[in-house]
Design an enzyme around this catalytic site. Structure first.
Site, short mmCIF file in Angstrom:
data_model
loop_
_atom_site.label_atom_id
_atom_site.label_comp_id
_atom_site.label_asym_id
_atom_site.label_seq_id
_atom_site.Cartn_x
_atom_site.Cartn_y
_atom_site.Cartn_z
CB THR A 1 -0.85 -0.04 1.28
OG1 THR A 1 -1.77 -1.12 1.14
CG2 THR A 1 -1.58 1.25 1.56
CB VAL B 1 -13.85 -1.90 2.09
CG1 VAL B 1 -13.21 -0.53 2.27
CG2 VAL B 1 -14.72 -1.92 0.83
N GLY B 2 -10.68 -2.41 3.07
CA GLY B 2 -9.72 -2.32 4.17
C GLY B 2 -9.80 -0.98 4.89
CG ASP B 3 -6.25 0.13 6.91
OD1 ASP B 3 -6.14 -0.77 6.05
OD2 ASP B 3 -5.30 0.83 7.27
CB THR C 1 0.74 0.36 5.19
OG1 THR C 1 0.86 -0.87 4.47
CG2 THR C 1 2.06 0.66 5.88
CB THR D 1 -3.61 -7.07 8.75
OG1 THR D 1 -2.46 -7.79 8.33
CG2 THR D 1 -4.85 -7.92 8.53
N1 ASP Z 1 -4.09 -1.79 4.84
C1 ASP Z 1 -4.34 -2.36 3.55
C2 ASP Z 1 -5.66 -3.11 3.60
O1 ASP Z 1 -5.91 -3.78 4.57
C3 ASP Z 1 -3.28 -3.28 3.08
C4 ASP Z 1 -1.89 -2.76 3.21
O2 ASP Z 1 -1.63 -1.81 3.89
O3 ASP Z 1 -1.00 -3.34 2.58
O4 ASP Z 1 -6.39 -3.05 2.66
#
Ligand code: ASP
Length: 366
Positions: A230, A259-261, A281, A283
């Site tokens: 990310t 959908v992520g953060d 960035t 999980t």
């Molecule tokens: N935070 C991002 C998500 O969970 C992934 C990442 O940061 O690589 O979508």
């Protein structure tokens, strides 16, 4: 030197915010006098995760560092010309979105059914305006779309086809699925799905046949290890304003619709001139549950913690307590810059006015 914040004309934030800010920050010069410039600064990340020298190799290491430097310099150029933090963040993230080494825009990871669903957000710390998009699949620069949502609609968050259609309607560049495709991300998806005993989706239409030359990310996933990619940026401009932005393809092999953060204001992205600007960035599920970005800013604003301590508290205490993984970059209006991560590496760079560009990858570097 502690610098004060100049109250700018706010756009459509409530008078309440401006009034609250006025009680917190004392203008350093009388009205009409020339405002002294703040010293600009920018921090960039390209994802955190299991990033190790052995996996990256000298060539990969060099390529990632060069890309991070290029992105930071794009933002620095905007800032040194007196441009806004918001413009610097967008320019920096656009460079990384176009770079197939990173999991954003071109080079985004794939969903379990072999598509790219990208998420992004941007926030202006001077007025708390924010824009987000999720699950977009055609817009070349999702962060520019997020900015358009912020500036050209009454909304904060658009998703899916509606978001892409809006981008097309205002002339933002649209691309076919083959544009976002990289062979190494595809290989990585196929490997993961095989390991999990899940069906392998067909190669997306229009992509080169297997074995043909396509842009390839150097950094490949070692078996059993996970990495991210990310991208994000936080910036302080000479007007004393800060901004944050994040853009991602999300997590590899994610369920379609997940959908992520990154596009969630307060989780992966946040900016307020009253505290700090943060891009995260890792999980995403943990970052959402902890509202990581806002949490860092809360510690700065209400516990008066120095920025580095606030970032470390959230990453090394709160995130770790949940067994979450990842990192943040952050900046304050008085020029503090920080990064913090609990993974073996985080692609990162920072530069401030009059200073030297600093690029880092592994956790044994400053
Ligand atoms: N935070 C991002 C998500 O969970 C992934 C990442 O940061 O690589 O979508």
């Amino acid at each position: 030197m502690k610098r004060s914040i100049f109250l700018r004309k706010t756009r459509d934030v409530s008078v309440g915010f401006a009034a609250a800010a006025a009680t917190l920050f004392v203008p350093a010069v009388a009205a009409g006098a020339q405002q002294p410039a703040h010293h600009w600064a920018i921090v960039v990340h390209g994802g955190a995760g299991v990033i190790e020298r052995s996996a990256l190799g000298p060539e990969g290491d060099k390529a990632y560092r060069a890309s991070l430097a290029r992105a930071a310099e794009a933002g620095a150029k905007v800032l040194e010309q007196g441009g806004r933090a918001l413009d610097a963040v967008e320019a920096t993230v656009n460079v990384l979105e176009d770079d197939p080494l990173f999991n954003a825009g071109r080079g985004a990871v794939f969903t379990a059914d072999g598509r790219n669903e990208m998420d992004s957000a941007i926030m202006d710390g001077s007025n708390l305006m924010a824009g987000s998009v999720a699950s977009v699949s055609r817009t070349r620069h999702p962060i520019s779309l997020a900015r358009a949502v912020m500036e050209k609609t009454p909304y904060v968050f658009l998703v899916g086809k509606g978001a892409d259609d809006f981008g097309a309607s205002i002339g933002l560049k649209q691309e076919p699925p083959s544009f976002f495709f990289t062979e190494s991300r595809w290989d990585s998806l196929v490997r993961q799905l095989k390991k999990e005993g899940k069906p392998i989706p067909p190669r997306p239409a229009g992509v080169p046949p297997l074995g043909a030359t396509v842009p390839v990310a150097f950094f490949d996933e070692s078996p059993g290890l996970r990495h991210y990619g990310t991208v994000g940026a936080v910036a302080l401009d000479v007007h004393g304003n800060i901004a944050a932005g994040t853009s991602t393809g999300g997590m590899q092999a994610k369920m379609p619709g997940r959908v992520g953060d990154s596009p969630i204001i307060g989780a992966g992205t946040y900016a307020s001139n009253q505290s700090c600007a943060v891009s995260g960035t890792g999980t995403g599920e943990y970052f959402i549950r902890l509202t990581v970005a806002r949490e860092v800013c809360n510690l700065v604003q209400f516990k008066h913690m120095p920025l580095q301590q606030a970032a470390d508290t959230v990453i090394h205490k709160e995130l770790e307590a949940l067994h979450g993984d990842g990192g943040v970059i952050a900046i304050t209006p008085d020029g503090q810059m920080a990064w913090s991560f609990n993974t073996p590496g985080m692609f990162r760079a920072q530069i401030r006015e009059g200073g030297k560009l600093q690029v880092g990858v592994y956790n044994d570097e400053p």
